[in-house]
Design a protein around this motif. Structure first.
Motif, PDB file in Angstrom:
ATOM      1  N   UNK A 132       0.835  -1.205   0.000  1.00  0.00           N
ATOM      2  CA  UNK A 132       0.000   0.000   0.000  1.00  0.00           C
ATOM      3  C   UNK A 132       0.866   1.249   0.000  1.00  0.00           C
ATOM      4  N   UNK A 133       1.902   1.276   0.828  1.00  0.00           N
ATOM      5  CA  UNK A 133       2.783   2.447   0.864  1.00  0.00           C
ATOM      6  C   UNK A 133       3.465   2.661  -0.481  1.00  0.00           C
ATOM      7  N   UNK A 134       3.931   1.590  -1.087  1.00  0.00           N
ATOM      8  CA  UNK A 134       4.597   1.720  -2.383  1.00  0.00           C
ATOM      9  C   UNK A 134       3.615   2.151  -3.462  1.00  0.00           C
ATOM     10  N   UNK A 135       2.397   1.617  -3.442  1.00  0.00           N
ATOM     11  CA  UNK A 135       1.381   2.028  -4.420  1.00  0.00           C
ATOM     12  C   UNK A 135       0.996   3.495  -4.229  1.00  0.00           C
ATOM     13  N   UNK A 136       0.893   3.933  -2.997  1.00  0.00           N
ATOM     14  CA  UNK A 136       0.592   5.347  -2.756  1.00  0.00           C
ATOM     15  C   UNK A 136       1.619   6.232  -3.439  1.00  0.00           C
ATOM     16  N   UNK A 137       2.887   5.803  -3.408  1.00  0.00           N
ATOM     17  CA  UNK A 137       3.951   6.579  -4.059  1.00  0.00           C
ATOM     18  C   UNK A 137       3.879   6.461  -5.578  1.00  0.00           C
ATOM     19  N   UNK A 138       3.761   5.241  -6.083  1.00  0.00           N
ATOM     20  CA  UNK A 138       3.895   4.997  -7.519  1.00  0.00           C
ATOM     21  C   UNK A 138       2.622   5.255  -8.309  1.00  0.00           C
ATOM     22  N   UNK A 139       1.455   4.946  -7.727  1.00  0.00           N
ATOM     23  CA  UNK A 139       0.214   5.005  -8.495  1.00  0.00           C
ATOM     24  C   UNK A 139      -0.734   6.117  -8.055  1.00  0.00           C
ATOM     25  N   UNK A 140      -0.501   6.700  -6.882  1.00  0.00           N
ATOM     26  CA  UNK A 140      -1.430   7.695  -6.352  1.00  0.00           C
ATOM     27  C   UNK A 140      -0.846   9.104  -6.277  1.00  0.00           C
ATOM     28  N   UNK A 149      10.786   6.578  -1.789  1.00  0.00           N
ATOM     29  CA  UNK A 149      11.537   5.427  -2.299  1.00  0.00           C
ATOM     30  C   UNK A 149      12.539   5.901  -3.355  1.00  0.00           C
ATOM     31  N   UNK A 150      13.516   6.735  -2.986  1.00  0.00           N
ATOM     32  CA  UNK A 150      14.449   7.302  -3.971  1.00  0.00           C
ATOM     33  C   UNK A 150      15.264   6.226  -4.681  1.00  0.00           C
ATOM     34  N   UNK A 151      15.368   6.369  -5.978  1.00  0.00           N
ATOM     35  CA  UNK A 151      16.013   5.350  -6.791  1.00  0.00           C
ATOM     36  C   UNK A 151      17.484   5.147  -6.503  1.00  0.00           C
ATOM     37  N   UNK A 152      18.187   6.195  -6.069  1.00  0.00           N
ATOM     38  CA  UNK A 152      19.634   6.070  -5.873  1.00  0.00           C
ATOM     39  C   UNK A 152      20.003   5.225  -4.653  1.00  0.00           C
ATOM     40  N   UNK A 215      10.727   6.154   3.294  1.00  0.00           N
ATOM     41  CA  UNK A 215       9.721   5.267   3.887  1.00  0.00           C
ATOM     42  C   UNK A 215      10.308   4.435   5.017  1.00  0.00           C
ATOM     43  N   UNK A 216      11.598   4.162   4.954  1.00  0.00           N
ATOM     44  CA  UNK A 216      12.251   3.401   6.018  1.00  0.00           C
ATOM     45  C   UNK A 216      12.185   4.143   7.347  1.00  0.00           C
ATOM     46  N   UNK A 217      12.284   5.469   7.298  1.00  0.00           N
ATOM     47  CA  UNK A 217      12.183   6.250   8.529  1.00  0.00           C
ATOM     48  C   UNK A 217      10.805   6.105   9.156  1.00  0.00           C
ATOM     49  N   UNK A 218       9.766   6.167   8.348  1.00  0.00           N
ATOM     50  CA  UNK A 218       8.411   6.019   8.893  1.00  0.00           C
ATOM     51  C   UNK A 218       8.182   4.588   9.368  1.00  0.00           C
ATOM     52  N   UNK A 219       8.818   3.641   8.725  1.00  0.00           N
ATOM     53  CA  UNK A 219       8.740   2.239   9.157  1.00  0.00           C
ATOM     54  C   UNK A 219       9.299   2.095  10.575  1.00  0.00           C
ATOM     55  N   UNK A 220      10.434   2.731  10.830  1.00  0.00           N
ATOM     56  CA  UNK A 220      11.038   2.674  12.153  1.00  0.00           C
ATOM     57  C   UNK A 220      10.247   3.518  13.152  1.00  0.00           C
ATOM     58  N   UNK A 221       9.792   4.687  12.726  1.00  0.00           N
ATOM     59  CA  UNK A 221       9.044   5.595  13.590  1.00  0.00           C
ATOM     60  C   UNK A 221       7.829   4.913  14.218  1.00  0.00           C
TER      61      UNK A 221
END
Length: 304
Positions: A132-140, A149-152, A215-221
């Motif tokens: 869901x988090x990834x779709x929110x970024x990519x599709x929404x 989700x920075x590519x580098x 997103x990793x920061x929010x995952x830990x938060x």
């Protein structure tokens, strides 16, 4: 020997093994604004991450939200009028299990949050917070939205996120839901070794990947914000508190003070859910008054 909070998810050695998510459809094209609805619990860290992502990416007008009651009984997550939650105005469900049965009448697993619901087709699209988090970024999200989700750092982020899930996010549950002493001790030692590593990582950088929030920061938060109030005592993760870590403590407050994030945090829901719902761990159902936590105190992370 107790069977544990979720007996079907505990192995013979007493270790907690979380069930797999059942609905994993991915929205590939641009999502239609207003078509999807997010069912969450404000108490659940997995659902909390999707709620933060929705806010951080500016999706509040395009993805509606329904909030379940924090107290879950043998019937599962319920919709009840109350402070910070309410009836399901979208579908009129009394219990979230109705959404699961409407989507798959043969579903027999544990009903979990979050749930991404398709209003048009009246079914669950996905119940995996990662998807869901990834779709929110990519599709929404709009093209100019923050990139979680920075590519580098894609490979490094995927590796770190897996580490966070295995050792921290699910690590507290492996400790709290363990039904044998060795399983509990393994989980706690693994958890605090990971927290030590993360505290060291944050010595010279403001966030997990430098000066940008991913997103990793929010995952830990979502684990850290619950730690001292719930996991330290209720789940017996009590070697140290987050407030005892010089870097994790300030990092937690830094993230909490980001615009709009405090609005997603409800410690009343969090404490009532864990202490009342997990009756195998806390049979009296007494919810502790403390601890007193000040997430608005200066964090001093700006110079990292």
């Amino acid at each position: 020997m107790t069977q544990g909070q979720f007996p079907e998810e505990n192995g013979e050695d007493g270790e907690f093994e979380r069930q797999e998510d059942s609905f994993r459809e991915i929205i590939q094209d641009r999502a239609e604004s207003g078509r999807y609805h997010l069912y969450v619990s404000l108490a659940c860290p997995w659902a909390h991450r999707t709620l933060i992502t929705r806010k951080w990416l500016g999706l509040e007008d395009s993805v509606s939200v329904g909030i379940v009651d924090p107290v879950r009984d043998e019937r599962g997550w319920a919709f009840r009028p109350g402070n910070g939650h309410g009836p399901d105005e979208l579908n009129g469900f009394q219990f979230l299990s109705e959404a699961y049965r409407a989507s798959n009448p043969a579903f027999h697993g544990r009903v979990t949050v979050p749930v991404l619901w398709d209003k048009q087709e009246r079914r669950i699209v996905n119940n995996s917070e990662d998807d869901i988090c990834l779709m929110f970024q990519k599709a929404f999200a709009a093209s100019d939205a923050p990139d979680l989700f920075p590519g580098d750092v894609e490979e490094d982020q995927a590796e770190l996120s897996k580490f966070l899930y295995d050792h921290v996010n699910n690590g507290v549950y492996r400790a709290g839901f363990a039904t044998r002493q060795p399983a509990y001790e393994r989980a706690v030692k693994k958890l605090f070794a990971a927290l030590d590593t993360l505290d060291d990582r944050l010595t010279s950088r403001r966030y997990l990947f430098g000066d940008r929030i991913t997103e990793s920061d929010w995952r830990l938060f979502c684990t850290l914000i619950r730690f001292d109030a719930v996991y330290h005592g209720h789940f017996k993760c009590n070697l140290r508190r987050i407030i005892d870590y010089p870097n994790l403590d300030g990092y937690l407050r830094d993230l909490y003070q980001q615009p709009g994030i405090a609005d997603t945090v409800n410690l009343d829901h969090i404490k009532r859910h864990y202490y009342i719902t997990h009756d195998d761990i806390n049979p009296t159902g007494i919810v502790p008054l403390g601890p007193i936590l000040d997430f608005n105190a200066p964090h001093g992370r700006e110079s990292r």
